[in-house]
Design an enzyme around this catalytic site. Structure first.
Site, PDB file in Angstrom:
ATOM      1  N   PRO A 273      30.315  88.393 -19.710  1.00 32.03           N
ATOM      2  CA  PRO A 273      30.995  89.648 -19.752  1.00 32.03           C
ATOM      3  C   PRO A 273      31.397  90.293 -18.305  1.00 32.03           C
ATOM      4  O   PRO A 273      32.112  91.090 -17.989  1.00 32.03           O
ATOM      5  CB  PRO A 273      30.289  90.743 -20.601  1.00 32.03           C
ATOM      6  CG  PRO A 273      28.995  90.282 -20.806  1.00 32.03           C
ATOM      7  CD  PRO A 273      29.038  88.921 -20.429  1.00 32.03           C
TER       8      PRO A 273
ATOM      9  N   GLU B  65      20.050  88.274 -24.147  1.00 32.21           N
ATOM     10  CA  GLU B  65      20.169  89.248 -23.073  1.00 32.21           C
ATOM     11  C   GLU B  65      20.884  88.423 -21.955  1.00 32.21           C
ATOM     12  O   GLU B  65      21.607  89.037 -20.959  1.00 32.21           O
ATOM     13  CB  GLU B  65      19.007  90.019 -22.287  1.00 32.21           C
ATOM     14  CG  GLU B  65      18.569  91.027 -23.201  1.00 32.21           C
ATOM     15  CD  GLU B  65      19.525  92.166 -23.394  1.00 32.21           C
ATOM     16  OE1 GLU B  65      20.478  92.469 -22.623  1.00 32.21           O
ATOM     17  OE2 GLU B  65      19.497  92.971 -24.549  1.00 32.21           O
TER      18      GLU B  65
ATOM     19  N   ARG C  26      44.350  71.645 -22.864  1.00 36.13           N
ATOM     20  CA  ARG C  26      45.650  71.458 -23.226  1.00 36.13           C
ATOM     21  C   ARG C  26      46.537  71.256 -22.059  1.00 36.13           C
ATOM     22  O   ARG C  26      47.629  70.883 -21.736  1.00 36.13           O
ATOM     23  CB  ARG C  26      46.271  72.619 -24.290  1.00 36.13           C
ATOM     24  CG  ARG C  26      46.427  73.985 -23.579  1.00 36.13           C
ATOM     25  CD  ARG C  26      46.336  75.031 -24.964  1.00 36.13           C
ATOM     26  NE  ARG C  26      47.918  74.807 -25.462  1.00 36.13           N
ATOM     27  CZ  ARG C  26      48.845  75.494 -25.030  1.00 36.13           C
ATOM     28  NH1 ARG C  26      48.783  76.275 -23.874  1.00 36.13           N
ATOM     29  NH2 ARG C  26      49.801  75.231 -25.949  1.00 36.13           N
TER      30      ARG C  26
HETATM   31  C1  LIG Z   1      24.839  89.477 -25.626  1.00 35.75           C
HETATM   32  S1  LIG Z   1      25.462  88.671 -24.530  1.00 35.75           S
HETATM   33  C2  LIG Z   1      24.636  89.360 -23.151  1.00 35.75           C
HETATM   34  C3  LIG Z   1      25.212  90.273 -22.365  1.00 35.75           C
HETATM   35  C4  LIG Z   1      24.576  90.843 -21.122  1.00 35.75           C
HETATM   36  N1  LIG Z   1      23.218  91.639 -21.433  1.00 35.75           N
HETATM   37  C5  LIG Z   1      25.531  92.031 -20.667  1.00 35.75           C
HETATM   38  O1  LIG Z   1      25.586  93.174 -21.099  1.00 35.75           O
HETATM   39  O2  LIG Z   1      26.196  91.578 -19.575  1.00 35.75           O
HETATM   40  C6  LIG Z   1      24.906  86.832 -24.419  1.00 35.75           C
HETATM   41  C7  LIG Z   1      25.562  85.857 -23.876  1.00 35.75           C
HETATM   42  O3  LIG Z   1      27.027  85.933 -24.439  1.00 35.75           O
HETATM   43  C8  LIG Z   1      27.967  85.430 -23.478  1.00 35.75           C
HETATM   44  N2  LIG Z   1      29.021  86.192 -23.449  1.00 35.75           N
HETATM   45  C9  LIG Z   1      28.961  87.432 -24.232  1.00 35.75           C
HETATM   46  N3  LIG Z   1      30.261  88.380 -24.175  1.00 35.75           N
HETATM   47  C10 LIG Z   1      31.133  87.340 -23.224  1.00 35.75           C
HETATM   48  C11 LIG Z   1      32.411  87.691 -22.701  1.00 35.75           C
HETATM   49  N4  LIG Z   1      33.135  88.892 -22.841  1.00 35.75           N
HETATM   50  N5  LIG Z   1      32.847  86.907 -21.792  1.00 35.75           N
HETATM   51  C12 LIG Z   1      32.164  85.618 -21.880  1.00 35.75           C
HETATM   52  N6  LIG Z   1      30.750  85.299 -22.122  1.00 35.75           N
HETATM   53  C13 LIG Z   1      30.387  86.345 -22.885  1.00 35.75           C
HETATM   54  C14 LIG Z   1      27.317  85.186 -22.266  1.00 35.75           C
HETATM   55  O4  LIG Z   1      27.027  83.712 -22.063  1.00 35.75           O
HETATM   56  C15 LIG Z   1      26.038  86.106 -22.464  1.00 35.75           C
HETATM   57  O5  LIG Z   1      24.987  85.519 -21.719  1.00 35.75           O
END
Ligand SMILES: C[S@@+](CC[C@H](N)C(=O)[O-])C[C@H]1O[C@@H](n2cnc3c(N)ncnc32)[C@H](O)[C@@H]1O
Length: 241
Positions: A83, A110, A148
């Site tokens: 994110p 996390e 695609r």
């Molecule tokens: C619960 S999230 C961790 C979030 C992190 N602690 C933060 O707040 O930035 C777990 C995983 O989901 C993926 N993920 C979650 N949200 C995402 C998003 N908006 N875009 C891309 N990957 C995402 C990432 O690979 C991340 O390591």
């Protein structure tokens, strides 16, 4: 093109690899999606892929050794869905679609030990301003958008006419019947006049983009035709207000 996906949850991708356009692209060997089970690279007795965070806190962190081990088996750019990265775009997907091999590293809990990002990750990419439980769904999103546009997967005209490719939203689409209980389609589409149809479609694209995503037009270099249509649309808008 080969897309490696490193994950602790390989079953996520079972159906994804079988269905629709992705399934056919794999079958015809236009793309290869190689699912790498991170657990296979956890060499300790308990095959532990995560551990508690230094400094404390509620969530677990994915360990760096298994990820370093898994990354030794791949080549090309390493992408970490996160994110915290810039938001994924059609343009970025197009750039990635010409790579021979890329690897998407799915985080969970996390996230992953920061040293992996510092040492091994080429690109962090977000799919939007929200937090998912893991990187598997973002990996599917990226794979789908990239695949695609890999040559031969779908017709070039198809994706080139879609939203975002040339910076505009797509025009509306209709199919048979042309009149369903009084719900009619725009006359021009059955006129057989191709130039008029093209003009109508361009006008609709510009109108939709102006109404729904005006920021997409901010730095656009309009063609002569587009300028004319924009003037007409702006006049209409002024008259309405
Ligand atoms: C619960 S999230 C961790 C979030 C992190 N602690 C933060 O707040 O930035 C777990 C995983 O989901 C993926 N993920 C979650 N949200 C995402 C998003 N908006 N875009 C891309 N990957 C995402 C990432 O690979 C991340 O390591």
């Amino acid at each position: 093109m080969k897309i490696n996906i490193i994950t602790l949850f390989p079953e996520f991708f079972d159906n994804f690899k079988k269905e629709s356009i992705i399934g056919r692209a794999i079958e015809s060997q236009k793309i290869e999606i190689n699912i790498i089970n991170l657990r296979d690279f956890c060499y300790d007795k308990h095959k532990q892929a995560d551990d508690m965070a230094f400094g404390g806190g509620p969530g677990m962190v994915m360990k760096l050794e298994p990820i370093f081990n898994a990354l030794e088996t791949v080549t090309g750019k390493v992408i970490y869905p996160s994110p915290q990265g810039p938001v994924f775009t059609q343009k970025l997907a197009l750039d990635l679609s010409i790579e021979k091999e890329i690897t998407i590293l799915c985080g969970h809990y996390e996230g992953i030990d920061e040293r992996v990002i510092e040492e091994k990750v080429d690109l962090e990419i977000s799919i939007g301003d929200y937090v998912l439980t893991g990187g598997e769904i973002p990996a599917m999103v990226m794979c789908d958008v990239i695949a695609r546009m890999v040559p031969g997967v779908i017709k070039k005209e198809s994706y080139e006419n879609d939203s975002f490719f040339d910076g505009l939203l797509d025009h509306p689409h209709y199919t048979r019947p042309s009149d369903f209980k009084g719900l009619k389609i725009p006359e021009v589409l059955i006129s057989g006049h191709h130039k008029n149809i093209d003009n109508w479609r361009l006008e609709q694209s510009l109108k939709r983009t102006m109404e729904r995503r005006p920021e997409l037009l901010e730095n656009r270099e309009f063609t002569k035709e587009e300028k004319k249509i924009m003037e007409k649309l702006e006049k209409k808008l002024l008259n309405q207000n």
